[in-house]
Design an enzyme around this catalytic site. Structure first.
Site, PDB file in Angstrom:
ATOM      1  N   GLU A 145       6.045   1.680   1.206  1.00  0.00           N
ATOM      2  CA  GLU A 145       6.288   2.381   2.458  1.00  0.00           C
ATOM      3  C   GLU A 145       6.176   1.351   3.568  1.00  0.00           C
ATOM      4  O   GLU A 145       5.183   0.645   3.665  1.00  0.00           O
ATOM      5  CB  GLU A 145       5.269   3.496   2.669  1.00  0.00           C
ATOM      6  CG  GLU A 145       5.645   4.514   3.744  1.00  0.00           C
ATOM      7  CD  GLU A 145       5.761   3.890   5.125  1.00  0.00           C
ATOM      8  OE1 GLU A 145       6.711   4.225   5.842  1.00  0.00           O
ATOM      9  OE2 GLU A 145       4.927   3.043   5.489  1.00  0.00           O
ATOM     10  N   CYS A 150       2.849   8.450   8.262  1.00  0.00           N
ATOM     11  CA  CYS A 150       3.428   8.133   6.963  1.00  0.00           C
ATOM     12  C   CYS A 150       3.969   9.370   6.277  1.00  0.00           C
ATOM     13  O   CYS A 150       3.307  10.391   6.191  1.00  0.00           O
ATOM     14  CB  CYS A 150       2.375   7.489   6.073  1.00  0.00           C
ATOM     15  SG  CYS A 150       3.043   7.122   4.447  1.00  0.00           S
ATOM     16  N   CYS A 184       2.370   9.200   1.990  1.00  0.00           N
ATOM     17  CA  CYS A 184       1.061   9.870   1.859  1.00  0.00           C
ATOM     18  C   CYS A 184       1.058  10.946   2.941  1.00  0.00           C
ATOM     19  O   CYS A 184       0.216  10.975   3.817  1.00  0.00           O
ATOM     20  CB  CYS A 184      -0.087   8.908   2.027  1.00  0.00           C
ATOM     21  SG  CYS A 184       0.211   7.556   3.143  1.00  0.00           S
ATOM     22  N   HIS A 232      -3.002  11.873   6.560  1.00  0.00           N
ATOM     23  CA  HIS A 232      -3.346  11.740   7.973  1.00  0.00           C
ATOM     24  C   HIS A 232      -3.560  13.094   8.626  1.00  0.00           C
ATOM     25  O   HIS A 232      -4.363  13.226   9.546  1.00  0.00           O
ATOM     26  CB  HIS A 232      -2.269  10.946   8.707  1.00  0.00           C
ATOM     27  CG  HIS A 232      -2.200   9.519   8.251  1.00  0.00           C
ATOM     28  ND1 HIS A 232      -3.105   8.576   8.657  1.00  0.00           N
ATOM     29  CD2 HIS A 232      -1.367   8.889   7.390  1.00  0.00           C
ATOM     30  CE1 HIS A 232      -2.812   7.407   8.085  1.00  0.00           C
ATOM     31  NE2 HIS A 232      -1.758   7.585   7.296  1.00  0.00           N
ATOM     32  N   ARG A 279      -4.155   5.666  -1.372  1.00  0.00           N
ATOM     33  CA  ARG A 279      -4.244   4.209  -1.229  1.00  0.00           C
ATOM     34  C   ARG A 279      -5.611   3.722  -0.824  1.00  0.00           C
ATOM     35  O   ARG A 279      -5.816   2.511  -0.692  1.00  0.00           O
ATOM     36  CB  ARG A 279      -3.203   3.739  -0.223  1.00  0.00           C
ATOM     37  CG  ARG A 279      -1.813   3.817  -0.788  1.00  0.00           C
ATOM     38  CD  ARG A 279      -0.754   3.880   0.262  1.00  0.00           C
ATOM     39  NE  ARG A 279       0.550   4.128  -0.357  1.00  0.00           N
ATOM     40  CZ  ARG A 279       0.967   5.326  -0.726  1.00  0.00           C
ATOM     41  NH1 ARG A 279       0.202   6.385  -0.541  1.00  0.00           N
ATOM     42  NH2 ARG A 279       2.144   5.478  -1.294  1.00  0.00           N
ATOM     43  N   SER A 323      -4.277   0.860   4.069  1.00  0.00           N
ATOM     44  CA  SER A 323      -3.436  -0.323   3.986  1.00  0.00           C
ATOM     45  C   SER A 323      -3.766  -1.331   5.076  1.00  0.00           C
ATOM     46  O   SER A 323      -3.336  -2.475   5.000  1.00  0.00           O
ATOM     47  CB  SER A 323      -1.957   0.052   4.020  1.00  0.00           C
ATOM     48  OG  SER A 323      -1.637   0.737   2.820  1.00  0.00           O
ATOM     49  N   CYS A 330       1.344   0.713   2.091  1.00  0.00           N
ATOM     50  CA  CYS A 330       1.823   1.765   2.976  1.00  0.00           C
ATOM     51  C   CYS A 330       1.662   1.233   4.386  1.00  0.00           C
ATOM     52  O   CYS A 330       0.650   1.399   5.026  1.00  0.00           O
ATOM     53  CB  CYS A 330       0.995   3.016   2.769  1.00  0.00           C
ATOM     54  SG  CYS A 330       1.736   4.429   3.572  1.00  0.00           S
ATOM     55  N   CYS A 355       1.394   3.253   7.758  1.00  0.00           N
ATOM     56  CA  CYS A 355       0.023   3.710   7.953  1.00  0.00           C
ATOM     57  C   CYS A 355      -0.817   2.608   8.576  1.00  0.00           C
ATOM     58  O   CYS A 355      -1.654   2.856   9.439  1.00  0.00           O
ATOM     59  CB  CYS A 355      -0.632   4.056   6.614  1.00  0.00           C
ATOM     60  SG  CYS A 355       0.047   5.498   5.839  1.00  0.00           S
TER      61      CYS A 355
END
Lengths: 580, 219, 425, 363
Positions: free
Chosen positions: A14, A61, A64, A68, A491, A514, A559, A562
């Site tokens: 991502e 994101c 995922c 969030h 993640r 990330s 990701c 993120c």
């Protein structure tokens, strides 16, 4: 010979990630991880209704897509000391777990597998042998010779049509690919099957949140009411669908994902001994217990408790307090930002501040060939725990659960290691990370049934409450409040920090997995997790085809959207550029 | 500015500006009136001024036969216009939501179909009101530019609301924004036009009724 | 004392504007329904007679002086002026075209008391020198001679003598401590002497002590009609001083509309203090007497008759049921007009119109309303309780060649009065 | 080899004629085309060499791609194996780094003037475009370069179509939509955050079938999907019409499926197909899940007021405004009142007494 290998874009992730590797011969001497896209979402958050925040930050994101949103509503609920109905807690647990199972499987097959699986080689596979291989691994029904024969034909036509599409220009035939054709064919078949499977299992999110990607959330509970008598609420039909999805998830994980991981890993055992790096692991914790009226203040009681492991020492799990000033801090020494108090400063997210400073921090004008790694080289910040760079994610979670003596984890990890003929040290590696992801998927998929059972028991007992209206009206809020909402995203640990003033967001900061993993060096020149992992015993067979870099980077499941986040006062000075 | 921006403006700064002008303007107008004071009546009362004030406040809402017989259509139209306006304003769910956000409490809404029909009737009634104003020699004689402005700013919200609800003329979002803007125009114009009667009518009735009450006469 | 001027007129109007007036102006929606209640409009069809239009100069002054918006308007020159021309133009609307009947006030949907506004705007017109000559003359006579029609005490005394000679009943003059002080209107003295006789007989029969005051026999108040409070106060004060000097309990307002308004409602406010006595209209007193059994009647008038409510007594004075109580006792064929009671139509001569010769023609036009009402009923007799109405009605009937006698209710009652003395005698 | 038609390829791959026609029928019904069109779609698709699609991801969250993978008719695997040649797509493509860039360049060269460019994410113009770069190239530059050879551009998601989240106030990076930059190419906007998967694939299928873009509305959205508002197609609409609203979450109205207008639903001003197409193979959609529509397919929906404030309710603090206005009104009103009292008192004081001698002008 000193050469700079640049991989940009890193695909099958991502976001926008760039890796620059300084070579020493075939060995990576030092690696630099750069996030090359910024949106400034945390600037955008300012002055908005905290209850709306989840929808904004959810768009950090779309992969995922849930995490969030959850972290955000938890942050607001934490700030307001908002009690959540047990059912809402259970539904959120189910949604988070579904996200894990869905996301990990997609990562394995669609983002990571092609680092290990040679699609072109699959054309050489013998369908019957492939079937035998598959049947030796599990009782998955779609493992007949005919099935694999169809798959092979499909692939053959596709390749022979000359339009390789998403498979074009990859490193097919690279000597680092070690799987026999039959394993490759099986994996490619499961690649396609997983695409179909994932479409079905995300329906769990649609039941509770209306859609996926980006399901709907709600501060104070969950939006969808439970009413067995209503055709427009969570009713018996929808609950049955959820149950069937849980079943479907568990079957696929048990019969396809876990066996495939073990099978593939068996051919790449050398990857058990490279690609680890930091040796420090951090877990924020997730899956709260679901007693009525429980809030988020006691994470030690959660199924995955918070904790930190330093220097690969599984004998000691350090306590983690996300609120404490000296623990989580973010640095910008090598980022394209500036701090009011100087770029060497570390700031706790509640006090977080940042300023775009691309040019000032040595950012090159596009188009560029190379980043200025001596100065700023990423839109990511460098988070540190007690000053230390930490790895977060499935490996961290499995290690903490293991170190804390979780029985299911221990059993699964030990049996897998023994199947593969590896010891615990193997966990600290690229492949260990990938395997940990698979194993935690199974642990979580199994756990889903418990939460589903609790939810059903509540409903049977007449408790259908999903929302607490008490603090919904902003006029009931304190003049100023701050909270942290955290969870374990697939993640890794994810924390949203919010400062609410006069019913509006005054400051919003996300410390994201990330960012921990993909962040750049800090002022002490401590590399981030990606960088450290790439510097750990990475030899590139062919610098023009750096598949090794992809393997290790993908083992983290990057990701980057993120990871790039910032808080800023300079935002107001920005010109709004518009072309008409 | 696209439709969504226009709507956002109308729901944000536009409404604030209009509300400030409306509330502050109306208060100004009322204080201007009240500040002029009233001398106490020293004559021996025959009845209760308060009673009379309250009675007139309500009773004046009904027409007297003597004048009703002379102008039944205009009077009926006046009722239709006012009742229609109130029903649309106070009984439509989305409007109730607005009042709820200001007052903190709401009340049950009428079905939208009813509101739609009442809205249409109200529009016709407003058109009729204009026709009366243009055709009736007294009304035409009395009318000033302000009367036509007040008529227009009253018609616009009802008309745009009706058009928006029925998806006519403009795309819904644009029409909704125009509707809100027309409401805001009404709010801005109200304190500085005869539309102040929405509040001052009560003072006027009270004063006449109070006097009548003291004298023990009907009013 | 400065000469009348526009400035003075504006000043006076400004001084009259209070919260009620301001609320009326700010509530007006120009619906025009007041016109439908006004006989000067209904009978002429001229929209300038729309009641609210009659106070337009006052509205302009209110807007300019007492509203922010109006001040801004006049600052940028958008405000309509109030000048000599304005006063000249509106003078006939304010005086000739309004009998202060108050019918408009009752129909205004927002509750504007328009007739009160007209009463008040007259203050300014008078101060600006724009009052009609007829009213100026009446006022001057009222102040200087003691009666608007120039009736002096000797004329009253002559009537008393005449009465005593004819009936043997005495009319006490300046009798201290009497219960009632009876006021007269100069019209009654001049044109309807039957009134005084009727009072004397009724008082006698009721056994009440009463008197008239030699220095305050006149009830009418030209100050009210012309709209000059100073004069109205002067005239009221005469009565108040006399009544308090004689120590009477109750002052009886005669069969005169505006006199009742002046003494009953405006007086205390004009002199700035409450009275030490009560004020009642003669019909109120008669109704009380009948109700208390102090007087009785005998026989019934059989002619078809109707009752004309004097505006100031009925609509503005609240004396509506009393005349009906009385009439029902003494008339077997009493019918009501279509609009009656508090919604009656004015005779057209109230509010000083009858004293304003300039308005004679308009007054007669306005009378068409009453004419139509009467024609619709086809009555033989018209009863009323206001000398001014009576005169106006008689004039109108005569002009229209209608042969309907107009009778004062008090006299009519006296006709059917059971007089014990007489029987005995 | 390259000249094989779709139907030939399908037959080689063992896809039956029936299965193929089924897909064509699904496409037709999705686009509200009459059944008569099915053979035409089939014929068009059969003839086609899989058209090249280049998918550029800029300031995005990958939600649009995730959404695409949820498409069930056609499926993502069907799409990329049978209908299009997805030659560049960060999230799905095998190649990385230079290899990926070479794939893009090759696809452009081989299909110049014919490929479809799909964009997700907005494009930052601030800081000289340096806020977002791929392979060292700014998004702005890459978009212009790839757009030049495209037959048509599909802006997928609200960010690419209208600027989306990055453009939300105060737009820190100077983000703009594709159509703000590219003016000389046919652009179809497929907004949504993310768009409904079948809407993305439906637009591609339409282009593949007819060789041109579907009919677009004033915001360049395909009318067939964006012609009606959520509200107009909402199954809860009857409750709106009856004036029955959920007052809060999890109340009786919410459980009975009453209208969510008062809870902030933006359905009336949102044009999208959620209410009819639904999400995740018809499983549900936000309003069905008890949460109001947030308007995610509309331009600037992020700045359109709170998600929980009814459309008819201002998104500012009305209570505070009323108080401010009240205070202001009282202050101005008090000043006006003082002035009025002074004027009135002056008029009363200066009022001279009038005697009968003062009445006549002539006197």
């Amino acid at each position: 010979m000193s050469e700079r290998v640049v991989v940009d874009p890193i695909t099958r992730i991502e976001g926008h990630l760039r890796i620059e590797a300084q070579m020493n011969g075939k060995q990576i001497e030092s690696a630099y991880s750069a996030g090359t896209m910024v949106r400034g979402i945390e600037i955008i958050m300012r002055g908005r209704d905290p209850r709306d925040a989840w929808a904004f930050v959810q768009r950090i994101c779309g992969v995922c897509t849930l995490v969030h949103g959850i972290a955000s509503v938890r942050a607001v609920e934490d700030a307001l000391n908002y009690e959540i109905p047990a059912n809402a807690q259970l539904i959120r647990n189910l949604m988070i777990a579904a996200q894990y199972v869905h996301d990990h499987v997609m990562h394995f097959y669609h983002l990571h597998a092609l680092d290990w699986v040679d699609v072109v080689s699959a054309l050489q596979a013998e369908p019957k042998a492939t079937s035998e291989l598959a049947q030796s691994l599990s009782s998955w029904p779609k493992s007949s010779p005919g099935y694999f024969s169809d798959m092979k034909n499909k692939l053959k036509t596709f390749v022979e049509a000359g339009q390789l599409g998403i498979f074009a220009k990859a490193y097919w035939g690279h000597p680092a690919y070690k799987l026999p054709p039959e394993a490759n064919l099986m994996a490619v078949s499961h690649y396609i099957e997983a695409l179909e499977w994932q479409r079905d299992v995300v329906k769990l999110h649609a039941v509770f949140g209306g859609k996926n990607p980006h399901p709907m959330f709600l501060v104070g509970g969950t939006p969808n009411p439970i009413d067995l008598e209503s055709d427009s609420a969570i009713n018996a039909n929808k609950l049955a669908l959820v149950q069937s999805i849980i079943d479907k998830m568990r079957v696929f994980v048990d019969q396809v994902y876990v066996p495939d991981t073990i099978a593939v890993a068996g051919f790449y055992k050398d990857w058990f001994y490279r690609g680890e790096g930091l040796g420090n692991f951090l877990v924020y914790g997730d899956f709260p217990s679901a007693e009525e009226g429980s809030n988020l203040r006691d994470p030690m009681s959660w199924w995955i408790p918070p904790g930190a492991i330093l220097d690969r020492n599984l004998d000691e799990v350090h306590e983690v307090d996300l609120r404490a000033g000296g623990e989580v801090q973010e640095f910008v020494s090598h980022s394209w930002y500036d701090y009011e108090g100087g770029k060497e400063q570390g700031l706790h997210p509640w006090e977080g501040e940042t300023k775009f400073d691309y040019k000032g921090r040595g950012g090159p004008d596009t188009p560029y060939k190379q980043l200025n790694v001596e100065d700023g080289y990423s839109w990511l910040k460098s988070p540190r725990w007690k000053g230390k760079a930490m790895e977060v994610g499935p490996l961290a979670r499995v290690l903490v659960l293991y170190a804390k003596g979780d029985e299911a984890t221990r059993g699964l990890v030990d049996s897998t290691l023994s199947t593969l003929g590896a010891d615990k040290r193997a966990l600290f590696s690229t492949l260990g990370r990938t395997a940990a992801r698979t194993l935690e998927t199974k642990l979580i998929a199994d756990k889903m049934q418990d939460w589903m059972d609790s939810l059903m028991a509540n409903i049977k007992a007449g408790n259908t409450r999903t929302f607490n209206e008490k603090q919904w009206n902003p006029s009931s809020w304190p003049k100023e409040a701050r909270g942290v909402g955290f969870m374990e995203a697939p993640r890794g640990g994810l924390a949203h920090y919010i400062v609410i003033k006069d019913e509006k967001i005054d400051n919003y900061q996300a410390v994201v997995p990330s960012t921990w993993n993909a962040g750049p060096r800090d002022g002490q020149n401590q590399p981030g997790a990606y960088e450290a992992a790439l510097q750990d015993n990475h030899e590139l067979e062919d610098p023009q085809q750096p598949v090794e870099i992809l393997r290790t980077i993908h083992s983290f499941d990057p990701c980057i959207a993120c990871a790039v986040h910032l808080t800023d006062e300079a935002g107001e000075e920005m010109l709004q550029v518009k072309i008409r | 500015m696209d439709a969504n921006e226009l709507l956002a403006w109308a729901r944000g700064p536009g409404f604030d500006i209009a509300l400030i002008i409306f509330v502050a303007g109306m208060l100004l107008r009322l204080l201007e009136v009240i500040s002029l004071g009233k001398k106490p009546d020293l004559s021996a009362p025959r009845g209760s001024g308060v009673e009379g004030g309250l009675r007139t406040l309500l009773a004046r809402s009904l027409p007297r036969k003597a004048v009703f017989d002379r102008e039944p259509l205009r009077i009926i139209n006046g009722y239709v216009l006012h009742l229609g306006f109130f029903i649309v304003l106070f009984m439509y769910g989305p409007h109730i939501a607005l009042f709820q956000s200001i007052l903190g409490f709401g009340w049950p809404a009428l079905p939208s179909g009813v509101i739609d029909a009442v809205g249409a009737i109200t529009i016709l009634s407003l058109v009729a009101a204009l026709v009366f104003r243009l055709n009736n020699k007294v009304m035409r004689f009395l009318s000033t530019g302000g009367d036509y402005v007040a008529w227009a700013v009253t018609l616009l919200p009802v008309l745009t609301g009706y058009l928006a609800y029925n998806h006519l003329l403009l795309p819904y979002t644009t029409m909704l924004a125009v509707h809100l803007l027309s409401v805001e125009l009404l709010m801005v114009v109200a304190p500085f036009s005869k539309l102040t009667h929405m509040f001052s009518f009560a003072m006027a009735r009270w004063h006449q009724g109070y006097k009548a009450g003291q004298r023990g006469v009907e009013s | 004392m400065s000469a009348p001027s526009v400035e003075k007129g504006i000043q006076f109007i400004k001084a009259q504007i209070d919260a009620p007036i301001a609320s009326f102006f700010s509530a007006c929606v120009h619906c025009g329904l007041c016109a439908e209640a006004c006989l000067f409009f209904t009978e002429t069809g001229d929209p300038k007679y729309t009641p609210i239009n009659k106070v337009e100069p006052m509205r302009r002054i209110w807007e300019r002086e007492f509203t922010l918006f109006g001040r801004l308007k006049s600052a940028v020159g958008l405000a309509k002026p109030v000048d000599e021309d304005t006063f000249a133009e509106w003078e006939t609307l304010v005086y000739d075209g309004c009998s202060l009947c108050g019918r408009c006030s009752l129909v205004c949907p927002v509750g504007n008391d328009i007739s009160d506004m007209i009463r008040k705007i007259r203050e300014g017109f008078a101060a600006a020198g724009h009052a009609p000559e007829g009213l100026i003359g009446a006022s001057t006579r009222a102040v200087e001679i003691g009666s608007p029609m120039g009736v002096k005490l000797p004329a009253v005394m002559a009537q008393i003598k005449h009465l005593r000679d004819n009936t043997g009943l005495d009319v006490p003059v300046d009798a201290k401590g009497a219960e009632y002080l009876v006021l007269l209107s100069s019209m009654e003295i001049m044109n309807f002497p039957e009134y005084l006789e009727a009072i004397a007989r009724i008082m006698h029969q009721a056994g009440k002590t009463w008197t008239i005051a030699s220095n305050a026999f006149e009830a009418t108040n030209s100050g009210i009609q012309i709209g000059v409070s100073d004069i109205a106060r002067q005239l009221v004060l005469r009565v108040v001083e006399a009544a308090e000097g004689l120590g009477v309990k109750t002052v009886i307002s005669p069969e005169c509309g505006h006199a009742f308004t002046a003494i009953r409602w405006d007086g205390a406010n004009l002199i700035g203090r409450p009275y030490k006595f009560e004020v009642k209209h003669i019909l109120e007193v008669l109704d009380e007497f009948v109700g208390q059994g102090l007087i009785r009647t005998e026989g019934m008038e059989e002619a078809r008759l109707t009752y004309h409510d004097p505006c100031q007594i009925a609509r503005k004075g609240g004396v509506v049921k009393q005349p009906r109580n009385l009439l029902n006792r003494i008339a077997s064929n009493f019918v009501e007009m279509q609009d009656t009671g508090e919604m009656n139509w004015c005779c057209g001569g109230g509010g000083g119109v009858s004293a304003n010769e300039r308005a004679d023609e308009l007054k007669l036009t306005a009378f068409n309303r009453k004419k139509a009402q009467l024609q619709a009923l086809g009555v033989d007799t018209l009863v009323t309780a206001c000398a001014n109405c009576r005169l106006t009605l008689e004039e109108g009937l005569e002009e229209n060649e209608m042969d309907i006698p107009v009778v004062g209710l008090t006299e009519m009652l006296a006709e059917y009065l059971v007089e014990d003395d007489k029987e005995k005698a | 080899m390259d000249d094989l038609t779709l139907s030939e390829r399908l037959r080689q791959r063992g896809v039956s004629r029936r299965g193929f026609m089924k897909f064509c029928a699904a496409t037709a019904s999705m686009m509200a085309l009459p059944p008569l069109m099915i053979p035409k779609i089939a014929a068009a698709l059969e003839k086609a060499r899989r058209p090249s699609v280049i998918w550029l991801s800029f300031q995005e969250c990958t939600g649009c791609t995730e959404s695409l993978t949820r498409s069930h008719a056609p499926t993502i695997e069907g799409l990329i194996f049978d209908h299009i040649s997805l030659d560049y797509h960060h999230t799905l493509q095998a190649a990385a780094g230079d290899g990926a860039e070479h794939a893009r360049e090759a696809a452009m060269k081989e299909n110049w003037g014919k490929y479809i460019l799909v964009v997700d994410g907005s494009i930052p113009l601030g800081e000289g475009g340096n806020y977002s770069a791929i392979a060292g190239i700014s998004n702005l530059h890459m978009l212009k370069e790839v757009a030049e050879g495209a037959a048509a551009i599909v802006s997928v998601g609200t960010c690419a179509a209208f600027g989306g989240l990055p453009m939300a106030k105060p737009n820190p990076t100077g983000a703009v939509a594709v159509s703000d930059i590219i003016k000389d190419k046919p652009i179809v906007n497929v907004p949504g955050c993310p768009p409904i998967p079948t809407v993305i694939t439906g637009v591609l299928a339409h282009f593949l079938t007819f060789g041109r873009l579907p009919e677009l509305d004033h915001l360049h959205r395909p009318k067939v999907f964006f012609g009606q508002s959520i509200h107009d197609r909402c199954y809860r609409r009857p409750f709106y019409e009856r004036g029955q609203f959920a007052e809060t979450f999890d109340d009786e109205g919410a459980r009975k499926g009453w209208c969510l207008f008062k809870l902030g639903c933006k359905g009336p001003t949102t044009y999208n197909a959620c209410a009819t197409a639904k999400w995740n193979q018809g499983t549900s959609w936000p309003v069905e899940a008890g949460h109001g529509c947030i308007g995610c397919s509309e331009p600037r929906f992020w700045d359109a007021g709170g998600f929980y404030q009814a459309l008819s309710v201002p998104h500012t603090k009305v209570g505070e405004t009323v108080l401010t206005a009240g205070a202001a009104g009282l202050a101005i009103g008090a000043a006006a009142a003082v002035l009025n009292r002074k004027r009135k008192a002056g008029a009363v004081e200066n009022r001279e007494t009038i005697t009968v001698k003062d009445l006549s002008k002539e006197s």
